[in-house]
Scaffold this active site. Structure first.
Site, PDB file in Angstrom:
ATOM      1  N   ASP A  41      59.892  -6.398  34.370  1.00  0.00           N
ATOM      2  CA  ASP A  41      59.420  -7.692  34.848  1.00  0.00           C
ATOM      3  C   ASP A  41      58.614  -8.335  33.719  1.00  0.00           C
ATOM      4  OD1 ASP A  41      58.698  -9.754  36.731  1.00  0.00           O
ATOM      5  OD2 ASP A  41      56.723  -8.827  36.797  1.00  0.00           O
ATOM      6  N   THR A  66      56.161 -11.040  33.780  1.00  0.00           N
ATOM      7  CA  THR A  66      54.758 -11.333  34.023  1.00  0.00           C
ATOM      8  C   THR A  66      53.984 -10.063  34.358  1.00  0.00           C
ATOM      9  OG1 THR A  66      55.409 -13.493  34.861  1.00  0.00           O
ATOM     10  CG2 THR A  66      53.168 -12.772  35.334  1.00  0.00           C
ATOM     11  N   ASP A 126      54.726  -5.008  38.734  1.00  0.00           N
ATOM     12  CA  ASP A 126      53.360  -4.908  39.255  1.00  0.00           C
ATOM     13  C   ASP A 126      53.126  -5.715  40.522  1.00  0.00           C
ATOM     14  OD1 ASP A 126      53.539  -7.434  38.177  1.00  0.00           O
ATOM     15  OD2 ASP A 126      51.589  -7.376  37.178  1.00  0.00           O
TER      16      ASP A 126
END
Length: 796
Positions: A299, A301, A548
């Site tokens: 991912d 970000t 996250d």
């Protein structure tokens, strides 16, 4: 708004006393008594103890040296497991999510196991629902129940609706009252049912179990033959105590005593080493899977980029683009009012919200009070706030809000292509709810521009994976062109061809084809992240997924190895198999390297121990069928085991190894161990028979004949060790050299009297030298042919 007072201290004490708590047995490691019991009271230790007592009964105590293995196996196993336990328990405490409850009118953080029946629990974005309950208060609270029901769409929960443990909050906030805790909670019951039929997840463990099963089939008949031969058929050639010692010497090396031990030690050391990098391994097979990873999905970000962002610019659009103080003030008030009101719902504002709030120089004191709000959701990709006489305002992705306004969308895309994060602000004629579809006549109001920085460690980390032939996939919910611009300096193959996930096909076969060909994906919905992981797995890939946020949970759960950031949402940490507690992406290469070291070296060690078992079985079988005394005493077997297997195996199990693990563990082991076992067993037997023929077969010649067999075994066994230790390094050469020197010292110095060896006879040296050289050559040629044909078969 209901009265949110929560339980009183008296009510809590009453529930604790009656056992109505959330205490569920959830262990990151075994208890100390379990560690002691599982390392001491093993089947192998039991076999060795019986054989040790048999040798002790003969009065030849020095032949009981192998009994030290009982202590060594137990102590080494316990020490490493205790060290691993300390590491896991320490990291588990650091990484554990703490729920917030309301008690006596005040909010407080507690441990999950301290929740009691009737507790009032606060829920916000990213929180995992830890117990069953009902909503008491809901601010557009949406939960994902896919891990329980299989349905990927989030469910909007109003007040008094049921919540199940195991789900997690994807949007909004609220409070719930616990109605079922501990073993009564739905997720705990589900886990208990699943554990009864859960298939093993470790190829390594199942491979070793398969090998041990084969060995057991061989040991039983050969062991019976050996006992009968030594105790009844060779009594005329040897004394009864010597027959007993020969029997023990034949049986001891058949047991692969170090295989399970070295596997456990290697895994435990892997946990300890990863713990030094603040990586919490939530299940041991994850280490093995890391060694097999050939695709990493990251991912953007929070994983490739730093957690924080900075508000760079606010660009008014349309009628708000007038350059005057009134217009600027209005836009600031809109943004401040909307962002603040939405963040108050979310409780845990995301990075974009925090950056905007921190970047606004002056938050107006007269900001508007909202009448209704919809929190941000990665499924919707927008949030909204409505104000009585000041309109209805929406924040979200430009391509979602500006889809009907080409000029505004083009302006936003142009900024995004520079690697900046772009958030759109639009005005709606009507108030929106969480279930609303966006109107087609939204009025563009402004573009909010945020700067995001690539983590300093991202470049070297991705370079590591590229050099290791690991494919990289960047999967993000942001604009694909913006994602490509952000990662443009990271040298990711195919970064100049980003894919908009909204154009991806639903067909798994077509999706797999596209995902396999491209590296950068934007506007990816949470369900699509999971589908992309499945598509890669369908192509035979072993996938690691890093993330996250709540939008990563589905993919983290279904990936072969889910890796969550320590600062990520509780839900992402709960489903991940590994948690990077220091939030450093640079830890991932260490984790992969550790997995490869563990699996690669266990394979080396398994080769050594299985070779020993096979040649012991073959030699005992041939000796038993021809009714001759077994050539070795237990002390001989102990020396051979020390220098050709035990000591080198311990060091090789901990050696660095960056080779990616492959499937076919059992086949590769057998390709080396079977020819090694056959050659050593047959060659040693032939050399022993020749020595008996030349020297004589009486008791007085047994030491010379045993020495001939002893040297023959060692010569070929060291050829096997050299093969297993390749590729060579100066330290490996030193290790093998030290083992050869140890054998030489035992054989050719006065120590040989203690070990009942007599090499100083011409026939001993000639027969063992020729037999050993021929056996070593045959082994090396056989393995070269077998491994060569195996590779060509795989290539075909």
């Amino acid at each position: 708004m209901p009265n949110l007072q929560g339980l009183s201290n008296a009510e809590i004490s009453e529930r604790v006393a009656s056992g109505q708590t959330n205490l569920v047995e959830s262990k990151t490691s075994r208890s100390y008594p379990e560690i002691f019991r599982t390392n001491v009271f093993t089947r192998i230790n039991g076999i060795y103890l019986v054989l040790f007592l048999v040798v002790m009964s003969t009065g030849y105590f020095f032949d009981g040296l192998f009994g030290l293995l009982i202590i060594v196996n137990s102590v080494v196993g316990m020490i490493q497991e205790v060290r691993a336990k300390h590491t896991l328990d320490r990291l588990a405490i650091i990484g554990k999510a703490k729920p917030t409850v309301v008690r006596e009118g005040a909010e407080q953080e507690i441990e999950a196991e301290d929740i009691v029946l009737g507790d009032l629990i606060k829920l916000s974005v990213g929180d995992q629902v830890l117990v069953d309950g009902t909503t008491v208060s809901s601010h557009a609270l949406e939960v994902d129940e896919s891990m329980l029901t299989g349905e990927a769409d989030p469910v909007l929960k109003a007040e008094s609706e049921k919540l199940l443990s195991g789900s997690f909050v994807v949007s909004g906030a609220g409070y719930m009252e616990a109605t079922a805790v501990g073993k009564d909670a739905y997720a705990v019951k589900l886990a208990a049912e699943a554990s009864a039929f859960r298939a093993p997840t470790s190829q390594l463990r199942s491979g070793i179990d398969q090998i041990l099963k084969y060995i057991t089939w061989l040991l039983i008949p050969v062991g019976i033959l050996t006992i009968v031969n030594q105790l009844w058929f060779v009594q005329g050639e040897t004394a009864f105590p010597d027959a007993l010692r020969g029997m023990v010497a034949a049986l001891v090396p058949m047991v692969p005593e170090g295989l399970v031990l070295m596997t456990s030690v290697a895994m435990a050391v892997g946990v300890i080493r990863l713990g030094k990098f603040n990586a919490l391994v939530q299940d041991l097979p994850a280490i093995e899977q890391l060694a097999r990873v050939n695709v990493v999905c990251a991912d953007k970000t929070g994983t490739l980029t730093e957690d924080g962002m900075r508000l760079a610019e606010i660009i008014p659009l349309g009628q708000f683009a007038t350059k005057d103080q009134k217009s600027d003030s209005m836009i600031s008030n809109i943004i401040a009012s909307a962002v603040l009101s939405i963040s108050l719902i979310e409780e845990k504002p995301n990075a974009s919200t925090l950056a905007i709030l921190e970047g606004l120089e002056d938050i107006p004191a007269d900001r508007w009070e909202p009448q209704s709000r919809v929190p941000f959701s990665s499924f919707r990709k927008w949030s909204s706030a409505s104000f009585n006489n000041n309109g209805h305002w929406i924040f979200g992705a430009p391509d979602v809000l500006f889809f009907a306004n080409k000029d505004a969308l083009t302006a936003a895309d142009r900024i995004g292509e520079q690697g900046l994060r772009v958030i759109a602000l639009a005005r709606s004629k009507d108030a929106l709810s969480a279930n609303s579809k966006l109107p087609t006549d939204l009025e563009p109001a402004a573009i909010v521009v945020l700067e995001q920085k690539i983590r300093p460690e991202a470049g070297p980390t991705l370079d590591f994976f590229t050099k290791q032939d690991v494919e990289l996939k960047v999967i993000s919910g942001d604009n694909p062109k913006s994602v490509a611009a952000v990662v443009s300096d990271l040298n990711i193959p195919g970064a100049n061809e980003p894919v908009d996930a909204r154009t991806l096909p639903d067909s798994p076969e077509e999706l797999a084809e596209i995902v396999g060909q491209h590296s950068i994906f934007g506007r990816v919905a949470p369900a699509q992240k999971r589908a992309m992981v499945h598509a890669l797995q369908a192509r035979g890939k072993t996938v690691a997924m890093t993330g996250d946020g709540v939008n990563d949970v589905l993919a983290l759960k279904d990936a072969d190895v889910g890796v969550a950031m320590g600062s990520g949402s509780p839900a992402s940490r709960a489903v991940a198999r590994i948690v990077l507690l220091d939030n450093s992406f640079a830890t991932l290469p260490h984790a992969v390297g550790e997995g490869r070291r563990v699996i690669g070296n266990i394979e080396r060690v398994a080769n050594l121990f299985l070779t020993k078992t096979l040649y012991s079985v073959i030699l005992a079988l041939l000796v038993g069928l021809t009714a001759v005394p077994f050539p070795f005493l237990p002390r001989h077997i102990t020396v051979i085991a020390w220098f050709t297997i035990g000591i080198p195996a311990f060091f090789l199990a901990l050696w660095p190894n960056n080779e990616r693990a492959k499937d076919g563990f059992v086949k590769r082991i057998l390709l080396l161990a079977v020819p090694g076992g056959l050659v050593i067993g047959i060659t040693t037997y032939v050399a022993y028979l020749i020595a008996r023929h030349v020297n004589g077969g009486g008791i007085e010649f047994q030491v010379m004949n045993s020495t001939t067999a002893f040297l023959t075994v060692n010569i070929i066994a060291f050829a096997v060790l050299l093969k297993v230790a390749s590729p060579y390094s100066p330290l490996k050469v030193l290790l093998v050299g030290a083992m050869i020197l140890g054998t030489v010292l035992v054989t050719f110095t006065p120590l040989n009297q203690l070990f009942l060896l007599d090499p100083w006879h011409e026939t001993v040296l000639i027969v063992s030298g020729i037999a050993g050289a021929i056996g070593a050559a045959v082994f090396l040629i056989a393995t070269k042919i077998l491994f060569g044909s195996s590779r060509s078969g795989q290539a075909g």
